[in-house]
Design a protein around this motif. Sequence first.
Motif, short mmCIF file in Angstrom:
data_model
loop_
_atom_site.label_atom_id
_atom_site.label_comp_id
_atom_site.label_asym_id
_atom_site.label_seq_id
_atom_site.Cartn_x
_atom_site.Cartn_y
_atom_site.Cartn_z
N THR A 5 11.04 -1.27 10.86
CA THR A 5 9.74 -1.24 11.52
C THR A 5 8.76 -0.52 10.60
OG1 THR A 5 10.29 0.81 12.68
CG2 THR A 5 10.69 -1.26 13.86
N VAL A 6 7.53 -0.99 10.62
CA VAL A 6 6.47 -0.41 9.80
C VAL A 6 5.34 0.01 10.72
CG1 VAL A 6 4.85 -0.84 7.90
CG2 VAL A 6 7.09 -1.99 7.91
N SER A 7 4.89 1.24 10.55
CA SER A 7 3.77 1.73 11.35
C SER A 7 2.80 2.50 10.47
CB SER A 7 4.26 2.61 12.50
OG SER A 7 5.01 3.69 12.01
N CYS A 8 1.56 2.56 10.92
CA CYS A 8 0.53 3.31 10.22
C CYS A 8 0.55 4.73 10.77
CB CYS A 8 -0.83 2.67 10.47
SG CYS A 8 -2.19 3.58 9.71
N THR A 9 0.65 5.71 9.87
CA THR A 9 0.66 7.10 10.34
C THR A 9 -0.63 7.84 10.02
OG1 THR A 9 1.75 7.87 8.32
CG2 THR A 9 3.17 7.27 10.18
N ALA A 10 -1.39 7.35 9.03
CA ALA A 10 -2.64 8.03 8.70
C ALA A 10 -3.57 7.11 7.92
CB ALA A 10 -2.36 9.29 7.87
N LYS A 11 -4.86 7.32 8.14
CA LYS A 11 -5.92 6.68 7.36
C LYS A 11 -6.92 7.78 7.05
CE LYS A 11 -6.19 2.02 9.26
NZ LYS A 11 -7.09 1.11 10.00
N GLU A 12 -7.32 7.86 5.81
CA GLU A 12 -8.29 8.89 5.44
C GLU A 12 -9.06 8.46 4.20
OE1 GLU A 12 -6.33 12.55 4.24
OE2 GLU A 12 -4.62 11.40 3.54
N ILE A 13 -10.14 9.14 3.94
CA ILE A 13 -10.90 8.92 2.72
C ILE A 13 -10.88 10.23 1.94
CG2 ILE A 13 -13.15 8.43 1.72
CD1 ILE A 13 -13.72 6.64 4.13
N ARG A 14 -10.40 10.14 0.70
CA ARG A 14 -10.36 11.30 -0.21
C ARG A 14 -10.96 10.87 -1.53
NH1 ARG A 14 -4.53 13.98 -0.72
NH2 ARG A 14 -3.99 13.98 1.46
N ARG A 15 -11.87 11.67 -2.03
CA ARG A 15 -12.55 11.36 -3.29
C ARG A 15 -13.08 9.92 -3.29
NH1 ARG A 15 -7.96 13.76 -7.17
NH2 ARG A 15 -8.11 15.90 -6.49
N GLU A 16 -13.66 9.55 -2.19
CA GLU A 16 -14.28 8.24 -2.01
C GLU A 16 -13.29 7.08 -2.08
OE1 GLU A 16 -17.70 7.81 -4.54
OE2 GLU A 16 -18.33 9.87 -4.16
N ARG A 17 -12.02 7.35 -1.89
CA ARG A 17 -10.99 6.31 -1.88
C ARG A 17 -10.31 6.29 -0.51
NH1 ARG A 17 -7.60 6.12 -7.46
NH2 ARG A 17 -9.29 5.26 -8.69
N ARG A 18 -10.08 5.08 -0.03
CA ARG A 18 -9.37 4.92 1.24
C ARG A 18 -7.88 5.09 1.00
NH1 ARG A 18 -13.32 0.80 1.32
NH2 ARG A 18 -14.74 1.04 3.07
N ARG A 19 -7.23 5.90 1.82
CA ARG A 19 -5.78 6.11 1.75
C ARG A 19 -5.17 5.67 3.07
NH1 ARG A 19 -3.41 10.08 -1.70
NH2 ARG A 19 -4.89 10.68 -3.28
N VAL A 20 -4.10 4.92 2.98
CA VAL A 20 -3.35 4.51 4.16
C VAL A 20 -1.91 4.98 3.97
CG1 VAL A 20 -2.54 2.54 5.52
CG2 VAL A 20 -4.82 2.49 4.51
N THR A 21 -1.38 5.67 4.96
CA THR A 21 0.01 6.11 4.91
C THR A 21 0.80 5.33 5.95
OG1 THR A 21 -0.67 8.31 4.20
CG2 THR A 21 1.57 8.09 5.05
N LEU A 22 1.88 4.74 5.48
CA LEU A 22 2.74 3.93 6.34
C LEU A 22 4.12 4.57 6.44
CD1 LEU A 22 1.85 0.48 4.74
CD2 LEU A 22 0.92 1.45 6.85
N ALA A 23 4.72 4.43 7.61
CA ALA A 23 6.09 4.90 7.82
C ALA A 23 6.97 3.69 8.07
CB ALA A 23 6.15 5.85 9.02
N MET A 24 8.17 3.73 7.48
CA MET A 24 9.14 2.66 7.67
C MET A 24 10.43 3.27 8.18
SD MET A 24 8.07 0.83 4.16
CE MET A 24 7.41 2.33 3.55
N GLU A 25 11.03 2.63 9.16
CA GLU A 25 12.30 3.11 9.70
C GLU A 25 13.26 1.92 9.78
OE1 GLU A 25 13.52 4.50 13.98
OE2 GLU A 25 12.51 6.13 12.92
N THR A 26 14.43 2.08 9.20
CA THR A 26 15.40 0.98 9.15
C THR A 26 16.62 1.32 9.99
OG1 THR A 26 14.65 0.34 6.95
CG2 THR A 26 16.81 -0.46 7.63
N ARG A 27 16.99 0.35 10.81
CA ARG A 27 18.17 0.46 11.66
C ARG A 27 19.09 -0.72 11.39
NH1 ARG A 27 17.97 4.06 15.65
NH2 ARG A 27 16.02 5.14 15.97
N GLY A 28 20.35 -0.52 11.68
CA GLY A 28 21.34 -1.58 11.53
C GLY A 28 22.34 -1.47 12.66
N GLU A 29 23.46 -2.15 12.48
CA GLU A 29 24.51 -2.13 13.50
C GLU A 29 25.04 -0.71 13.70
OE1 GLU A 29 26.92 -4.97 11.52
OE2 GLU A 29 25.47 -6.56 11.92
N GLU A 30 24.91 0.14 12.67
CA GLU A 30 25.38 1.52 12.74
C GLU A 30 24.37 2.44 13.41
OE1 GLU A 30 24.85 -0.26 9.99
OE2 GLU A 30 26.68 -0.38 8.80
#
Length: 119
Positions: A80-105
Motif C-alpha cells: 500500500t502507498v500513502s501520502c504522509t506529507a506535502k511541503e514546500i522547502r526552498r521553493e521546491r515541492r516535497r512529497v513524502t510517501l509511505a509504503m507498507e508491504t504485507r504477504g502471507e506471513e
Amino acid sequence: MPGRLLGSAPYRLDPSVIAQWRRLFPADDLGELMPHGMVAVVSMRAYGEVVPHRPPGNIHASQHFALFRLPRIGGDLVTTVSCTAKEIRRERRRVTLAMETRGEEGFLFSGRMTVLWAA
C-alpha cells in the motif's frame, strides 16, 4: 493530501525473477527467502503502479526501509502507498510517501520515500 491512502499494488515473488536477481547478485541467495535487495524493487514497482502519472523532472530525494521479515519465494505480496506529507522547502515541492508491504506471513517491510515534485 497527507494521510491519504493512494492505493495498493500486488506483486508475485515469481521464482524466475528471483533466479534473475541471483544471477546478478549471487551472494544474495537466501534459499527460500526473497533477497534483501528486492525490498526496494517491490516498493518502487508499487510506487510506479499506484502513482503512474508523475510530472517530468521529479527528483527522488531520499528513501528508507524498515525490514521486519523476508517473504518466501513464490508468495503474493501487496504494497500500500500513502501520502504522509506535502511541503514546500526552498521553493521546491516535497512529497513524502509511505509504503507498507504485507504477504502471507503478515507485515513484512515498510518504506518512506521523499520526492521533489516538479509541478
